[in-house]
Design a protein around this motif. Structure first.
Motif, short mmCIF file in Angstrom:
data_model
loop_
_atom_site.label_atom_id
_atom_site.label_comp_id
_atom_site.label_asym_id
_atom_site.label_seq_id
_atom_site.Cartn_x
_atom_site.Cartn_y
_atom_site.Cartn_z
N LYS A 2 0.83 -1.19 0.00
CA LYS A 2 0.00 0.00 0.00
C LYS A 2 0.87 1.25 0.00
O LYS A 2 0.59 2.22 -0.71
CB LYS A 2 -0.92 -0.02 1.21
CG LYS A 2 -2.07 0.94 1.14
CD LYS A 2 -3.04 0.68 2.27
CE LYS A 2 -4.29 1.50 2.06
NZ LYS A 2 -5.29 1.24 3.09
N ILE A 3 1.94 1.24 0.76
CA ILE A 3 2.86 2.38 0.81
C ILE A 3 3.58 2.53 -0.53
O ILE A 3 3.74 3.64 -1.04
CB ILE A 3 3.88 2.20 1.95
CG1 ILE A 3 3.16 2.28 3.30
CG2 ILE A 3 4.98 3.24 1.88
CD1 ILE A 3 4.01 1.89 4.48
N TYR A 19 2.51 1.72 -3.39
CA TYR A 19 1.57 2.12 -4.44
C TYR A 19 1.24 3.61 -4.39
O TYR A 19 0.79 4.18 -5.38
CB TYR A 19 0.28 1.29 -4.34
CG TYR A 19 -0.70 1.57 -5.45
CD1 TYR A 19 -0.46 1.10 -6.73
CD2 TYR A 19 -1.85 2.30 -5.22
CE1 TYR A 19 -1.35 1.35 -7.77
CE2 TYR A 19 -2.75 2.55 -6.24
CZ TYR A 19 -2.50 2.08 -7.51
OH TYR A 19 -3.37 2.33 -8.52
N LYS A 20 1.47 4.27 -3.26
CA LYS A 20 1.11 5.69 -3.09
C LYS A 20 1.65 6.57 -4.23
O LYS A 20 0.88 7.32 -4.82
CB LYS A 20 1.58 6.22 -1.74
CG LYS A 20 0.72 5.82 -0.60
CD LYS A 20 -0.56 6.58 -0.61
CE LYS A 20 -1.38 6.26 0.62
NZ LYS A 20 -2.71 6.76 0.57
N GLY A 46 -0.23 5.85 -7.39
CA GLY A 46 -1.58 6.39 -7.32
C GLY A 46 -1.62 7.88 -7.55
O GLY A 46 -2.54 8.40 -8.20
N LEU A 47 -0.63 8.61 -7.04
CA LEU A 47 -0.57 10.05 -7.25
C LEU A 47 -0.36 10.39 -8.73
O LEU A 47 -1.01 11.29 -9.27
CB LEU A 47 0.54 10.68 -6.41
CG LEU A 47 0.28 10.70 -4.90
CD1 LEU A 47 1.54 11.15 -4.16
CD2 LEU A 47 -0.87 11.62 -4.58
#
Length: 88
Positions: free
Chosen positions: A5-6, A8-9, A12-13
């Motif tokens: 999840k970290i 992917y940040k 995602g941005l």
């Protein structure tokens, strides 16, 4: 918070920025195709009617939401293919 999840940040941005640009271009083309002026009206544009302002806002919101959801979903799917985990 999971490492995937970290990681992917940042992806995602970037995807969020790309989806905003794509949605803006899609809305502009759609607005022109509908036979309206080149630029959509602003809410404070005195020379435009309520109908036209609200139509433009509704259309822009719908296009933005659909493009954003499509790009986010494609990014998550690609991440799962590459890493084996869903980034959510």
């Amino acid at each position: 918070m999971k490492a995937s999840k970290i990681a992917y940040k940042p992806v995602g941005l970037v995807l969020g920025a790309v989806s905003g640009m794509v949605a803006g271009a899609a809305f502009k083309q759609t607005w022109k195709m509908l036979g309206h002026d080149e630029d959509a009206p602003d809410a404070t544009d005195e020379e435009r009617s309520w109908h036209e302002v609200l139509l433009a806002a509704t259309l822009q919101g719908a296009i933005f939401a659909a493009v954003k959801a499509s790009v986010d979903r494609a990014g998550a799917t690609a991440t799962r293919r590459l890493t084996g985990t869903w980034p959510g």
